[in-house]
Write an enzyme that holds these catalytic residues in place. Structure first.
Site, mmCIF file in Angstrom:
data_model
loop_
_atom_site.group_PDB
_atom_site.id
_atom_site.type_symbol
_atom_site.label_atom_id
_atom_site.label_comp_id
_atom_site.label_asym_id
_atom_site.label_seq_id
_atom_site.Cartn_x
_atom_site.Cartn_y
_atom_site.Cartn_z
ATOM 1 N N ILE A 63 -4.854 1.289 -1.827
ATOM 2 C CA ILE A 63 -5.179 -0.592 -1.165
ATOM 3 C C ILE A 63 -4.525 -0.828 -0.699
ATOM 4 C CG2 ILE A 63 -6.335 -2.325 -2.716
ATOM 5 C CD1 ILE A 63 -7.307 0.157 -4.705
ATOM 6 N N TYR A 65 -11.036 6.125 -2.039
ATOM 7 C CA TYR A 65 -9.564 5.430 -1.803
ATOM 8 C C TYR A 65 -8.778 5.401 -3.272
ATOM 9 C CZ TYR A 65 -12.303 1.952 -3.923
ATOM 10 O OH TYR A 65 -13.519 1.016 -4.765
ATOM 11 N N CYS A 66 -7.949 4.513 -3.504
ATOM 12 C CA CYS A 66 -7.454 4.482 -4.557
ATOM 13 C C CYS A 66 -5.857 3.268 -4.321
ATOM 14 C CB CYS A 66 -6.540 5.889 -5.401
ATOM 15 S SG CYS A 66 -5.688 6.655 -4.466
ATOM 16 N N THR A 67 -5.112 3.407 -5.532
ATOM 17 C CA THR A 67 -4.116 2.530 -5.151
ATOM 18 C C THR A 67 -3.322 2.529 -3.736
ATOM 19 O OG1 THR A 67 -3.861 1.787 -6.878
ATOM 20 C CG2 THR A 67 -2.132 1.052 -6.776
#
Length: 605
Positions: free
Chosen positions: A236, A205-207
């Protein structure tokens, strides 16, 4: 104008990997559309797609989306993330995040995964499988009820300063936080830790999702055992929209616009102040590490306008504030929690390096520069090489800091037998059979990185090809440079000239062997040549390299054009850049060469 008449403001984020048939036409569209709608922010375009973060009124942002969809079918399936928020209130934050102007740039890559930015990127079509926010949550929920220790890992693809204030936390699931300073360091971390990923289901996951696209493709490119990679689609941001209470995400989501961070209804703080270690997660002060310029968390009580801070990563590397410099500024060197004073021997000068009475650290305001270790040529020294590169250092002063060091092998003074030159005003410059005069007292010592095995003072004319026989002393030079890296590092790269370039080439060829002791991102090899030694026989050298040497008519009488070409041929063609010039045995600093040098170095900032 009444408050009710002020139109709602918002921020729009989106990316799309797709083949762009006409890049300049798309650039023209963005410039016209965003300017007419008064949108501010960053637009990055490449032949592989787009990556956009812009802000403006909600009506303008909706109009921008509709115009994109009407312009090209490429955007029909794009995930447009639109959030209502306040307008930028802090000028400093808005400027730093790029929300005081519109920046549209054509780039080679939308995001740079590799710390070797010249190396070929993985095929984005091989990216991990997308999981919606609901699917990602369900995956975690199921895993917390079962024993997944040996089958599932959760991988955060963001930088350390982002993970400080928020991350996914799920019971019974191994979570991996690479703690990298920048995204381009992630591939190296993956290479070093692939045993934790092989054979596992990897949830990334990342932004907003774009960093996972490239990173998941990189993991999957490793082949058997790395097939099961999944990524949170929309990042996210989409997860928090789906689960406003935070779900398995704890803390705040760091964002790259004037909002700084976005939280859930859960107000628990997971970040802590660097100085006092109390709960804190607000980056609005934009405090940064003195050395690497990474954002650090410093609470309001511990902030000082001119304070200097050292992040946890630099502290692990032994970085601290020079006690000598503090004394020079008239302050006592009181101890600081978790920070040791050490001696610095490079020329770096940090502004505003003082301590206040309560022991707080001070930070300078200068921007991040590349630190480059410079290795001089045969029969030179650090001082003379510093003088010879003064013009280059001046033209690169905004992006690089040069650190000079003497080689470990001291050389005797050498005199050539010259043809007598006699005129009415001068005595012969040299007489046959006469003993050479002793060196002047103020002559500076000369050094070398390599020596001929049977070294002795030359009896005849100086041999310009003697470098071909100079191979001894490598082990002593390596030990010497290990000490330099330990005491004055870290360094982003090495610049070598003539024999110094041969030394730099050997280090770059032995990167795996020297890992942890002499870590570099690139080498700059000027008038370079390769030693015919076993250490250079390692296949294509994958260290990014810039080769600067004279062309066939370049008047370099020391190192032949073909010799430097042979050195360049030892490097991976995807990671090397060649500049041929007509300026002799020097490093050129005029146009167009200086722009090409800046372009290469700029990739590592």
């Amino acid at each position: 104008m009444s408050e009710s008449d002020i139109e709602d403001y918002g921020v729009l984020l989106y990316y799309n990997y797709a083949d762009i048939p006409n890049l300049h036409e798309l650039f023209t569209f963005y410039h016209s559309n965003c300017s007419s709608l008064r949108l501010l922010g960053r637009v990055r375009l490449s032949s592989h797609g787009v990556n956009v973060t812009v802000g403006g009124t909600l009506s303008s942002l909706h109009a921008h989306i509709e115009a994109l969809k009407a312009t090209s079918t490429l955007f029909h399936s794009t995930d447009f993330k639109l959030a209502t928020c306040h307008q930028p209130l802090d000028d400093q934050v808005a400027k730093e995040c790029g929300f005081t102007s519109l920046s549209i740039r054509i780039v080679k890559e939308l995001v740079t995964l590799s710390s070797h930015p010249l190396l070929k990127s993985p095929d984005i079509s091989n990216a991990g499988r997308h999981l919606s926010a609901a699917e990602f949550h369900s995956f975690l929920h199921t895993a917390t009820k079962e024993s997944t220790k040996n089958s599932l890992v959760l991988l955060d693809a963001r930088n350390l300063y982002e993970t400080r204030i928020g991350k996914f936390q799920a019971p019974n699931i191994e979570t991996l936080d690479p703690q990298v300073r920048q995204y381009s360091d992630l591939s190296s971390w993956i290479d070093d830790n692939d045993e934790h990923l092989k054979g596992k289901n990897v949830l990334m996951y990342c932004t907003g999702g774009i960093r996972c696209e490239m990173a998941s493709a990189y993991i999957r490119s490793k082949g058997a055992g790395f097939e099961n990679v999944f990524q949170l689609f929309g990042g996210i941001q989409r997860y928090l929209e789906q689960f406003p209470d935070g779900g398995f995400f704890k803390g705040k989501n760091f964002v790259f616009d004037h909002r700084i961070s976005v939280g859930s209804s859960d107000t628990n703080i997971i970040g802590t102040c660097l100085v006092c270690h109390r709960s804190f997660d607000d980056y609005s002060s934009r405090c940064r590490c003195t050395y690497c310029r990474m954002l650090v968390l410093v609470c309001c009580n511990c902030q000082n306008e001119s304070a200097l801070y050292v992040c946890e990563l630099c502290q692990k590397q032994g970085k601290a504030i020079s006690s000598e410099q503090l004394i020079e500024n008239g302050e006592s060197t009181m101890s600081l929690p978790g920070v040791k004073f050490q001696k610095f021997s490079s020329d770096i000068k940090l502004s505003s390096q003082v301590l206040s009475g309560d022991g707080k650290m001070y930070r300078p305001q200068d921007s991040r520069k590349l630190r480059i270790l410079c290795l001089h040529g045969f029969r030179q020294n650090a001082s003379s090489f510093k003088g010879r590169t003064a013009s280059l250092a001046k033209k690169l002063k905004k992006m690089a800091e040069f650190v000079f060091v003497d080689a470990p092998h001291e050389l005797p003074f050498i005199y050539q037998t010259l043809i007598p030159v006699v005129n009415v005003n001068c005595a012969p410059s040299s007489l046959p059979g006469a003993s050479p005069p002793p060196p002047l007292e103020n002559c500076k010592k000369k050094f070398a990185w390599f020596l001929a095995p049977d070294w002795k003072v030359a009896e005849g004319p100086f041999d310009p090809l003697q470098y071909q026989q100079q191979t001894a002393g490598y082990d002593i030079s390596v030990s010497h440079l290990k000490k330099v890296f330990s005491e004055e590092g870290p360094f982003d790269g090495i610049l070598g000239f003539s024999q110094g370039s041969a030394m730099a080439a050997l280090i770059s060829a032995q990167q795996e062997k020297l890992k942890g002791e002499m870590d570099i991102k690139f080498v700059v090899l000027c008038s370079g040549f390769a030693l015919h030694v076993e250490e250079m026989e390692c296949g294509p050298i994958r260290c990014p390299s810039l080769h600067i040497f004279g062309n066939e008519h370049g008047n370099d009488r020391q190192i032949a054009n073909q010799t430097s070409k042979e050195l360049a041929s030892l490097y991976d063609s995807h990671s090397s850049v060649i500049i041929e010039h007509d300026c002799g045995h020097i490093i050129p600093t005029r146009f167009p060469y200086i722009d090409e040098i800046k372009d290469f170095l700029g990739r590592f900032l």
